[in-house]
Design an enzyme around this catalytic site. Structure first.
Site, PDB file in Angstrom:
ATOM      1  N   ASP A   1      31.827  43.349  49.983  1.00  0.00           N
ATOM      2  CA  ASP A   1      32.560  42.093  49.825  1.00  0.00           C
ATOM      3  C   ASP A   1      34.064  42.295  49.792  1.00  0.00           C
ATOM      4  O   ASP A   1      34.818  41.331  49.648  1.00  0.00           O
ATOM      5  CB  ASP A   1      32.089  41.337  48.573  1.00  0.00           C
ATOM      6  CG  ASP A   1      32.195  42.154  47.296  1.00  0.00           C
ATOM      7  OD1 ASP A   1      32.125  43.396  47.371  1.00  0.00           O
ATOM      8  OD2 ASP A   1      32.335  41.547  46.210  1.00  0.00           O
TER       9      ASP A   1
ATOM     10  N   HIS B   1      35.311  51.413  38.400  1.00  0.00           N
ATOM     11  CA  HIS B   1      34.239  50.596  38.950  1.00  0.00           C
ATOM     12  C   HIS B   1      33.072  51.523  39.298  1.00  0.00           C
ATOM     13  O   HIS B   1      33.116  52.727  39.011  1.00  0.00           O
ATOM     14  CB  HIS B   1      34.760  49.818  40.163  1.00  0.00           C
ATOM     15  CG  HIS B   1      33.859  48.726  40.631  1.00  0.00           C
ATOM     16  ND1 HIS B   1      33.209  47.874  39.764  1.00  0.00           N
ATOM     17  CD2 HIS B   1      33.483  48.341  41.887  1.00  0.00           C
ATOM     18  CE1 HIS B   1      32.500  47.016  40.470  1.00  0.00           C
ATOM     19  NE2 HIS B   1      32.634  47.289  41.748  1.00  0.00           N
TER      20      HIS B   1
ATOM     21  N   HIS C   1      32.923  48.559  48.649  1.00  0.00           N
ATOM     22  CA  HIS C   1      31.835  47.599  48.505  1.00  0.00           C
ATOM     23  C   HIS C   1      32.050  46.510  49.551  1.00  0.00           C
ATOM     24  O   HIS C   1      33.185  46.087  49.801  1.00  0.00           O
ATOM     25  CB  HIS C   1      31.802  47.013  47.096  1.00  0.00           C
ATOM     26  CG  HIS C   1      31.142  47.918  46.092  1.00  0.00           C
ATOM     27  ND1 HIS C   1      31.291  47.782  44.728  1.00  0.00           N
ATOM     28  CD2 HIS C   1      30.311  48.989  46.270  1.00  0.00           C
ATOM     29  CE1 HIS C   1      30.587  48.719  44.103  1.00  0.00           C
ATOM     30  NE2 HIS C   1      29.997  49.459  45.022  1.00  0.00           N
TER      31      HIS C   1
ATOM     32  N   HIS D   1      37.731  36.563  41.698  1.00  0.00           N
ATOM     33  CA  HIS D   1      36.502  37.352  41.835  1.00  0.00           C
ATOM     34  C   HIS D   1      35.393  36.791  40.948  1.00  0.00           C
ATOM     35  O   HIS D   1      34.631  37.526  40.319  1.00  0.00           O
ATOM     36  CB  HIS D   1      36.756  38.834  41.524  1.00  0.00           C
ATOM     37  CG  HIS D   1      35.707  39.739  42.104  1.00  0.00           C
ATOM     38  ND1 HIS D   1      34.620  40.190  41.390  1.00  0.00           N
ATOM     39  CD2 HIS D   1      35.575  40.276  43.334  1.00  0.00           C
ATOM     40  CE1 HIS D   1      33.869  40.967  42.140  1.00  0.00           C
ATOM     41  NE2 HIS D   1      34.430  41.032  43.339  1.00  0.00           N
TER      42      HIS D   1
END
Length: 301
Positions: free
Chosen positions: A64, A140, A62, A268
């Site tokens: 980020d 995830h 991902h 996070h």
């Protein structure tokens, strides 16, 4: 062991917060964990000598968590790097980085090695004389790993005063450090414990981001000194956390409690929250030893 948080906020960068990236320093080794957008700027701001980074660990694909990687790889070329660079991450990371380098006709002038990960079981991905790194399989929306960094036990330290009192020659000092007893000329045996100090207990650090609440990781991280666990949401957004496969502060604290860790660091955070102290307050209802990560903050572990 020292941890420097370069970025610890979720999703998009802002002028005052950065996506995930951190530096773990262990016995003169620098490990970069995730590489969100703006990582190399944060490295400079925090005065980290990033030419010493030889191993980069990417948790998942991902943006980020890895959009800063191609920039860092390219900057190393511009700085005439010659040392090999090793990148550990999900299968596909090699294709992504090589495509960008190929289309830009900007190949590195140093060895660039990819170690692509596919296993759903914890496995050792790096090891040297002082450190072991193994994966922590997470849950995830895409294939994701956390990483467990463990120091190896040092050799015993020589008690020079004791060795001199027994008139032991220096040529035997290495054997003493290696744990051997010494036999004197008169036949007496000097036990190693009388000639050495025990080394400091080896430390361990577990990085877990991003993941839904997942008790499967408990056997892997059981008893670690410090656990960094994502806390994207507060418990009031529990349903949203489950939908996006993230964790709440309360859930992170529950994992810490059940894993017998010594210290929990939260990070996070979703940028919807203006006050990150709320995460600490929520987590401490479950687990007392809680610290909050924030950009530019360092922790001596």
């Amino acid at each position: 062991m020292k941890l420097t948080i370069l970025g610890c906020y979720a999703a998009t960068p802002r002028t005052f917060t950065n996506p995930t990236s951190q530096i773990l320093e262990i016995k003169n080794r620098l490990f970069l964990i995730d590489c969100g957008e703006g990582t190399q700027v944060q490295l400079r701001k925090n005065k980290i000598k990033f030419s010493k980074i030889n191993h980069i660990f990417i948790s998942h694909l991902h943006g980020d968590h890895f959009f800063g990687l191609i920039g860092l790889v390219s900057t190393f070329t511009l700085l005439n790097r010659t040392t090999d660079l090793h990148i550990y991450g999900p299968k596909g990371i090699k294709e992504i980085i090589k495509l960008q380098l190929r289309l830009a006709n900007s190949w590195t002038n140093y060895g660039l090695f990819f170690h692509e990960l596919e296993s759903n079981e914890s496995e050792i991905v790096y090891e040297d004389q002082k450190v072991t790194v193994k994966t922590i399989p997470l849950k995830h929306r895409v294939y994701t790993n956390g990483f467990l960094f463990q120091e190896k036990i040092d050799k015993k330290k020589l008690n020079i005063e004791a060795a001199q009192n027994y008139e032991i020659e220096e040529c035997y000092y290495q054997n003493i450090k290696n744990g051997k007893d010494i036999v004197l000329d008169d036949g007496r045996i000097i036990e190693n414990e009388k000639l050495t100090f025990d080394p400091a207990a080896p430390k361990s650090y577990a990085f877990c981001s991003d993941t839904v609440y997942n008790e499967d990781i408990i056997p892997v991280i059981d008893g670690v000194d410090v656990l960094y666990h994502e806390a994207t949401f507060l418990q009031s957004e529990e349903a949203l956390a489950a939908k996006t496969m993230h964790s709440t502060a309360k859930e992170a604290a529950t994992i810490a409690l059940k894993s017998n860790v010594k210290q929990l660091i939260l990070g996070h955070y979703s940028t919807r929250y203006e006050n990150i102290e709320l995460f600490k307050e929520e987590a401490q209802t479950i687990f007392s030893e809680v610290l909050l990560a924030d950009d530019g903050q360092s922790f001596d572990l």
